[in-house]
Design a protein around this motif. Structure first.
Motif, PDB file in Angstrom:
ATOM      1  N   SER A 142      21.088 -17.890  -9.103  1.00  0.00           N
ATOM      2  CA  SER A 142      21.096 -18.532  -7.781  1.00  0.00           C
ATOM      3  C   SER A 142      22.441 -19.181  -7.492  1.00  0.00           C
TER       4      SER A 142
ATOM      5  N   GLY B 245      17.388 -18.018   2.537  1.00  0.00           N
ATOM      6  CA  GLY B 245      17.088 -18.242   1.133  1.00  0.00           C
ATOM      7  C   GLY B 245      15.725 -18.869   0.927  1.00  0.00           C
TER       8      GLY B 245
ATOM      9  N   GLY C 213      12.810 -16.239   1.221  1.00  0.00           N
ATOM     10  CA  GLY C 213      12.642 -16.112  -0.223  1.00  0.00           C
ATOM     11  C   GLY C 213      11.226 -16.421  -0.675  1.00  0.00           C
TER      12      GLY C 213
ATOM     13  N   VAL D 252      17.914 -10.985  -1.368  1.00  0.00           N
ATOM     14  CA  VAL D 252      18.423 -12.243  -0.817  1.00  0.00           C
ATOM     15  C   VAL D 252      18.772 -12.008   0.650  1.00  0.00           C
TER      16      VAL D 252
ATOM     17  N   ASN E 228      22.502 -10.708  -7.006  1.00  0.00           N
ATOM     18  CA  ASN E 228      21.374 -11.444  -7.568  1.00  0.00           C
ATOM     19  C   ASN E 228      20.766 -10.690  -8.752  1.00  0.00           C
TER      20      ASN E 228
ATOM     21  N   ALA F  24      16.491 -16.626  -5.080  1.00  0.00           N
ATOM     22  CA  ALA F  24      16.845 -16.640  -3.659  1.00  0.00           C
ATOM     23  C   ALA F  24      16.548 -17.997  -3.035  1.00  0.00           C
TER      24      ALA F  24
END
Length: 707
Positions: free
Chosen positions: A14, A47, A51, A60, A295, A306
């Motif tokens: 992250s 995010g 996410g 992401v 990611n 995310a």
């Protein structure tokens, strides 16, 4: 996998994504003509909100370069508050599409059109931001930016230009010098040029953020325009964002061995995110392949990566805004120039050359640059439809002499009435009164085309000749002769895979190798000749390196339903990959050639049930003084205490994946997100493929929706 173990992977990944997202979000907002805070809001919402709800956990989301041109035009037409309302409404449309389970419908759009659109958008971004980098102002239209570019290059340049050029240099050379993903190139470029600007006291335009971000949010207001223009803007953002997000989700699926994406759920998540972003004055959100691939490469295991990256952005904006305000705008422009040009993928262009779809790609890209996004996509779709129609009605007809008084006419492809003229001209080349064999290799035959061939046969035989019609596939012509042409929509598929089945039809005539080759040249070669001719002309561009066992029961093209040019194969006893630096270098040479020269995106190691090499290893193998024993000893596995053959076959594949990572070229490509390693086991008795989880060392059924 335990929550704690996943968390250990997700926190570092992250942070890596967060470091990439900050400069990209700022740059995309600047290129869109929106407040820089709008890009950061979209990154946070993408995010945290998307996410948490996402159907593609490792994807992401955030502001995307692919929507820059659309957003800039929307802001120009409706203003900032109106654009925020349109983004929120577009999110609502996405939610409805997801609830209606239309997620996969977006993937029906030709990839050549989608990637051509992104290439055109990338060029528009680069043409506008290069002016900012050189100290000028971007024009409202791409052709004006292109027209003014020579004068802009020839003009005087200040410190901003030097900072921009330095940024591009760092972006290009940093990945080659620094291999760790914890220091992404975009972050390094921004830090280096910002530090240099501060050190020399450069008087340049810098990032400008509000002192109290929460008090400066732009809330949506219904646009002062007619319903028609508003609806067009809403649908444009909704559809483009949906297609880009879903294509990204499918691409991310190919990068990891975790759960496959639920595209309808992902579409709903993207819609909720865009609604939230619009209500807060943020930019539109999509799944972003750059952040998503980073990611995965950084080791993310769950959606928490995310979510955490969005939280880090929020904290940074609220607590460290003065630090962001030291970044020169020329630096962000340079980042966008590189991002824009990278939307023009040479790998994709090579793919479309190979699949004969380059005209669709180029027409879309050029039209987006020359006109606008909607017109460009419409022209691209038109080109795709025309290409499809051309392929549907295309047939290949040729006539050759087969000996004294004997002729062979070969007709292959799709034969409809519109192609009858070519068939008539070919048949007219056959001299009268001879023995003629008409070979039909057709995947479709309509009544008009059938009538042309049947009438010619009748007239030719009346003139004293003889005509024999033979068909490779079960029988378009014979069905038409018996009045059953409309009984089915398709003839049986032409595949290489059913090798034994199609050979068994006439084995008596093909017992010898030479007879088999002649049968290939008669029955199969006409089907594959155009494709092989293209490969001979353009060279090979396989999608993956396929390492599998030499066992005669395992046919790679059969079990993968692939054809010539798709797989770069390495076959040996036991599908073994000797570790780098070992005595045997043949497999290593193939790996380096596949990754460095051919640029494959996947390396697959495929084992199989009943593997003799694994059985030998389980029993202790052969002596190392024998060639076979020496070879098996390079596998790196020890099965002396293993009595479960299935488990040993799976463990062998997992070990060879580990051996692959001993090669520097593999580690580098995998770290850059250019390469994915996959393990498979094929069960001969079940005729079923299983995936291998290298972490747990177990095999699992191949997901139904795996790409």
């Amino acid at each position: 996998m335990s929550v704690l173990k996943a968390f250990r992977h997700d926190v570092p990944s992250s942070i890596v994504v967060f470091l990439i997202a900050i400069p990209l979000s700022l740059g995309i907002a600047a290129a869109s003509g929106a407040p820089l805070l709008s890009g950061l809001i979209a990154a946070v919402v993408g995010g945290v909100v998307v996410g948490l709800l996402s159907g593609a956990p490792l994807q992401v989301s955030g502001p995307a370069a692919g929507l820059t041109v659309i957003v800039a035009g929307t802001i120009g037409d409706f203003g900032l508050a109106g654009t925020a309302a349109i983004v929120a409404l577009a999110g609502g449309v996405q939610i409805l599409l997801g609830v209606a389970r239309l997620g996969r419908a977006a993937l029906a759009l030709s990839p050549a059109v989608v990637h051509g659109m992104l290439a055109g958008i990338g060029l528009v971004i680069a043409l506008s931001q290069i002016h900012v980098l050189l100290g000028g102002d971007a024009q409202s239209e791409a052709w004006k930016n292109l027209r003014d570019l020579p004068a802009q290059i020839a003009g005087g340049h200040g410190v901003s230009t030097l900072l921009g050029v330095l940024t591009i240099a760092v972006l290009l050379f940093w990945p080659r010098l620094v291999k760790t993903s914890l220091l992404p190139a975009a972050l390094a470029a921004v830090v280096v040029t910002t530090a240099l600007a501060a050190a020399i006291g450069a008087d340049v335009k810098r990032v400008d953020l509000p002192d109290r971000p929460l008090d400066e949010l732009i809330f949506p207001r219904w646009p002062d325009a007619g319903l028609g223009p508003i609806a067009v803007a809403v649908l444009t953002i909704a559809l483009v964002a949906s297609v880009e997000s879903l294509l990204s989700a499918v691409a991310v699926d190919r990068m990891h061995d975790g759960p496959r994406a639920d595209l309808n759920r992902e579409l709903v998540a993207q819609g909720v995110g865009n609604t939230a972003s619009g209500l807060l004055g943020g930019l539109p959100i999509t799944g972003v392949i750059v952040r998503s691939s980073t990611n995965v490469a950084a080791g993310a295991r769950t959606r928490m990566s995310a979510v955490l990256h969005g939280l880090w952005i929020a904290v940074f904006v609220l607590l460290c805004a003065p630090l962001l305000e030291t970044i020169p705008m020329a630096t962000l422009a340079a980042v966008l120039v590189v991002v824009g040009l990278r939307l023009i993928s040479l790998a994709q262009i090579r793919t479309y050359i190979r699949h004969r779809e380059l005209p669709t790609y180029l027409i879309t890209a050029v039209a987006v640059v020359a006109t606008d996004l909607l017109t460009g996509v419409a022209l691209g779709l038109g080109a795709a439809v025309l290409t499809m129609l051309w392929r549907i009605v295309r047939c290949d007809a040729r006539v050759v002499t087969a000996g004294p008084g004997e002729w062979t006419v070969t007709i292959s492809g799709t034969l409809a009435f519109v192609g009858s003229g070519r068939v008539i001209r070919t048949l007219a080349l056959v001299p009268p009164g001879h023995q003629v064999t008409v070979e039909l290799h057709l995947d479709y035959l309509d009544h008009g085309a059938f009538q042309v061939i049947d009438d010619w046969r009748s007239n030719y035989e009346k003139a004293g000749g003889t005509v024999t019609v033979r068909e490779t596939n079960d029988g378009w012509f014979s069905r038409a002769t018996s009045g059953r042409l409309g009984d089915g929509k398709t003839a049986p598929a032409r595949r290489f895979g059913s090798w034994t089945q199609w050979q068994d039809r006439d084995r008596q005539r093909r017992d010898a190798m030479g007879a088999g080759i002649r049968e290939f040249e008669r029955s199969v070669a006409p089907l594959v000749r155009p494709h092989l001719a293209g490969l001979a002309r353009d060279g090979q561009q396989p999608e993956q390196l396929f390492i599998t066992c030499a066992d005669s029961r395992l046919v790679p093209n059969l079990i993968t339903t692939s054809g010539p040019g798709d797989l770069f194969c390495v076959r040996n006893v036991g599908n073994i990959v000797p570790p780098s630096g070992g005595a045997d270098v043949s497999v290593g040479a193939a790996i380096e050639f596949a990754v460095s020269v051919l640029g494959v995106g996947t390396i697959t190691v495929c084992g199989h049930s009943g593997c003799g090499a694994v059985r030998a290893l389980m029993k202790g193998g052969f002596g190392e003084d024998q060639a076979l024993g020496s070879w098996l000893s390079q596998s790196g596995v020890d099965f002396s205490d293993c009595a479960d053959e299935e488990r040993c076959v799976t463990a062998n594949v997992a070990q060879q994946l580990a051996n692959l990572r001993t090669y520097p070229v593999v580690r580098e490509a995998e770290a850059d997100g250019r390469l994915t390693l996959t393990g498979l086991v094929f069960d001969l008795a079940e005729a079923r493929m299983y995936t291998v989880c290298p972490v747990r060392g177990v095999r699992e059924p191949l997901p139904v929706n795996a790409s």
